[in-house]
Design an enzyme around this catalytic site. Structure first.
Site, PDB file in Angstrom:
ATOM      1  N   LYS A  38       0.840  -1.204   0.000  1.00  0.00           N
ATOM      2  CA  LYS A  38       0.000   0.000   0.000  1.00  0.00           C
ATOM      3  C   LYS A  38       0.870   1.247   0.000  1.00  0.00           C
ATOM      4  O   LYS A  38       2.088   1.158   0.203  1.00  0.00           O
ATOM      5  CB  LYS A  38      -0.957  -0.027   1.199  1.00  0.00           C
ATOM      6  CG  LYS A  38      -0.306  -0.076   2.572  1.00  0.00           C
ATOM      7  CD  LYS A  38      -1.338  -0.472   3.631  1.00  0.00           C
ATOM      8  CE  LYS A  38      -0.727  -0.780   4.966  1.00  0.00           C
ATOM      9  NZ  LYS A  38      -0.605   0.330   5.865  1.00  0.00           N
ATOM     10  N   TYR A  44      15.873  30.307   7.827  1.00  0.00           N
ATOM     11  CA  TYR A  44      14.681  30.938   8.407  1.00  0.00           C
ATOM     12  C   TYR A  44      14.758  30.972   9.930  1.00  0.00           C
ATOM     13  O   TYR A  44      15.238  30.013  10.563  1.00  0.00           O
ATOM     14  CB  TYR A  44      13.424  30.172   8.005  1.00  0.00           C
ATOM     15  CG  TYR A  44      13.018  30.387   6.574  1.00  0.00           C
ATOM     16  CD1 TYR A  44      12.641  31.646   6.117  1.00  0.00           C
ATOM     17  CD2 TYR A  44      13.025  29.332   5.680  1.00  0.00           C
ATOM     18  CE1 TYR A  44      12.274  31.846   4.796  1.00  0.00           C
ATOM     19  CE2 TYR A  44      12.655  29.516   4.352  1.00  0.00           C
ATOM     20  CZ  TYR A  44      12.280  30.773   3.918  1.00  0.00           C
ATOM     21  OH  TYR A  44      11.915  30.963   2.616  1.00  0.00           O
TER      22      TYR A  44
END
Ligand code: PLP
Length: 386
Positions: free
Chosen positions: A48, A270
Site C-alpha cells: 500500500k 529561516y
C-alpha cells in the site's frame, strides 16, 4: 531555442536536487529473509501507499520475482495499479474493504478482492456471489484489539451464530492486525493472539494471517498460515531496539548546490535558528520538506559526506550536522570539521548505507514508515538490481 529544448539538454542527474536509489535486489533479499524467519510460512507483500513510497510499479513485480503471490493494498486505486503490473495469478486484496455502493461489481470486473470488514460488506459480497451463481473469493478481517477495521466483537458473534451469511463467499483468508507487535512484551500481543484463535474456532475453517512485520518476529505462535509484512520489506527495522535484520533498500542523497564560509555572528536560514559561534563552512543541499525531508529534522538530522582517503586508501563517510531549519527546497550542513570542503555538485547521503532509515526517523521524532511514505515526487529515482 525554446525552454523545452534547453531542458532536454540537461542530463537526468542534473534535473533534481535529490537522488533516490531503490535497490530491488535488497527488496527481494528482504522478502526471502522473511520467508526464512517464518520457517517457510507463505509471505504476502503489503504494498500500500505506493509500496511505502518506493514505487509499487517497480516494487511489486520485484516481490513477485522473489516469490510473493499475495498482495495487500489499502485502496482500490492501488489495487488497480497492481493489476496492471502483476500477472493475473497474483491475489490482490484491498484492506479498506468495499468502497461505496456497487463497488463490489467493479472489484469483480477488475479482478481485485476485498477484505470484508463488516457484516454489511459480507452481505454485499454474498449478494454478488448469488447473482453471479458462483463463490467469490475474499478475505475476512476480525478486530482483535485495534478498533479500526474488521468485524467488531458483536458482529463476529452474529456471524458465528449464522455462518450461512458467508454463503457464496469463498473466504480465502481470515486476518487480524496487531497493535503492539513492535513491543514484544506488550500484553496486548498475547491477548490479540487468544482473541484471534478464538475467532478462528468460532467461524468456518479458514486459513489465517495475523503477523505484520514486527509480528513476523514474535515466534511460531503468531505465524498461522501467512505472514503479512510491509515495512520490513523496505528496510524498516521490525525489531526496534535490536539490530536491524533487514537490508537497507532505499538510499537518499542530496546535491550540494553551494558552499560558503560565514563568520560569527551570522545566522543560517529561516528564523535565524542557527548562529555561527566560529568561522563556519556551510554546504547548502537541494532538498527540503517539499521532498518529504521533514521539517522536524531542523537542527536534528545528520548527513554523511564521502571523504577521500590518502593515496591508495578507501574513502570513508563522515557525519556532519544539519544546522538551521529545513526549508522547502534546501537544507544546510555544517561541514567545517571535514578534512576537505566537499565540492559543489557532489552528493551527501541522508539515509542509506551510512545512516539507517530508522536513525533518521528517530532524529525526526517519527518512524521509518513515515519517512518512506513521505518521500517526495521531485527526486530523481533510480532502480537498481532489477
Ligand atoms: C492490516 C494490515 N496488515 C499488514 C500491514 C503491514 O504492516 P507492517 O508495515 O508493519 O508490516 C498493515 C500496515 O499498516 C496493515 O494495516
Amino acid at each position: 531555442m525554446s525552454a523545452d529544448s534547453e531542458a532536454a539538454r540537461l542530463r537526468p542527474e542534473q534535473l533534481a536536487g535529490g537522488l533516490l536509489t531503490v535497490d530491488l535486489a535488497a527488496l527481494k533479499a528482504n522478502y526471502r529473509r522473511l520467508v526464512a524467519e517464518g520457517a517457510g510460512t507463505p509471505v504476502a507483500a503489503v504494498v500500500k501507499a505506493d509500496a511505502y513510497g518506493l514505487g509499487a510499479e517497480r516494487a511489486a513485480p520485484a516481490l513477485w520475482d522473489a516469490g510473493a503471490r499475495i498482495f495487500f493494498v489499502a485502496l482500490p486505486d492501488e489495487a488497480l495499479t497492481l493489476r496492471r503490473v502483476l500477472p493475473a495469478e497474483a491475489e490482490v486484496y484491498v484492506l479498506g474493504g468495499l468502497f461505496g455502493a456497487g463497488a463490489e461489481r467493479d472489484y469483480l470486473a477488475a479482478g481485485i478482492r476485498p477484505v470484508l470488514n463488516s457484516l454489511e460488506e459480507i452481505a454485499r459480497w454474498a449478494a454478488l456471489a448469488a447473482a453471479e451463481g458462483r463463490a467469490l473469493p475474499a478475505a475476512l478481517h476480525v478486530d482483535t484489539g485495534m478498533s479500526r477495521l474488521g468485524l467488531p466483537t458483536d458482529e463476529l458473534a452474529r456471524l458465528a451464530a449464522e455462518p450461512e451469511r458467508l454463503a457464496g463467499v469463498e473466504p480465502a483468508w481470515l486476518i487480524s492486525h496487531l497493535a503492539c507487535g513492535d513491543t514484544p512484551d506488550h500484553p496486548l500481543n498475547r491477548e490479540q493472539l487468544q482473541a484471534f484463535r478464538a475467532a478462528r474456532e468460532r467461524l468456518p475453517r479458514m486459513k489465517a494471517s495475523l503477523a505484520n512485520s514486527p509480528g513476523s518476529f514474535l515466534g511460531a505462535d503468531f505465524r498461522f498460515d501467512l505472514l503479512r509484512p510491509g515495512a520490513a520489506l523496505y528496510g524498516v527495522n521490525p525489531t526496534p531496539g535490536n539490530p536491524n535484520p533487514m537490508a537497507q533498500v532505499v538510499r537518499l542523497q542530496g546535491r550540494i548546490l553551494q558552499v560558503r564560509v560565514i563568520d560569527p555572528p551570522m545566522t543560517v536560514g529561516y528564523g535565524a535558528a542557527f548562529r555561527a559561534k566560529r568561522r563556519t563552512t556551510i554546504a547548502t543541499v537541494g532538498l527540503g520538506y517539499a521532498d518529504g525531508f521533514l521539517r522536524s529534522l531542523s537542527g536534528q538530522g545528520r548527513a554523511w559526506v564521502s571523504v577521500a582517503a590518502g593515496a591508495g586508501g578507501e574513502g570513508t563517510a563522515v557525519a556532519v550536522p544539519l544546522v538551521g531549519r529545513v526549508s522547502m527546497d534546501l537544507i544546510t550542513l555544517d561541514v567545517t570539521d571535514l578534512p576537505e570542503t566537499p565540492p559543489v555538485g557532489g552528493f551527501v547521503d541522508l539515509f542509506g548505507p551510512g545512516q539507517q532509515l530508522d536513525d533518521l526517523a528517530d532524529a525526526a521524532g517519527t518512524i521509518g514508515y513515515e519517512i518512506l511514505t513521505s518521500l517526495g515526487r521531485r527526486y530523481r529515482r533510480v532502480y537498481e538490481g532489477a
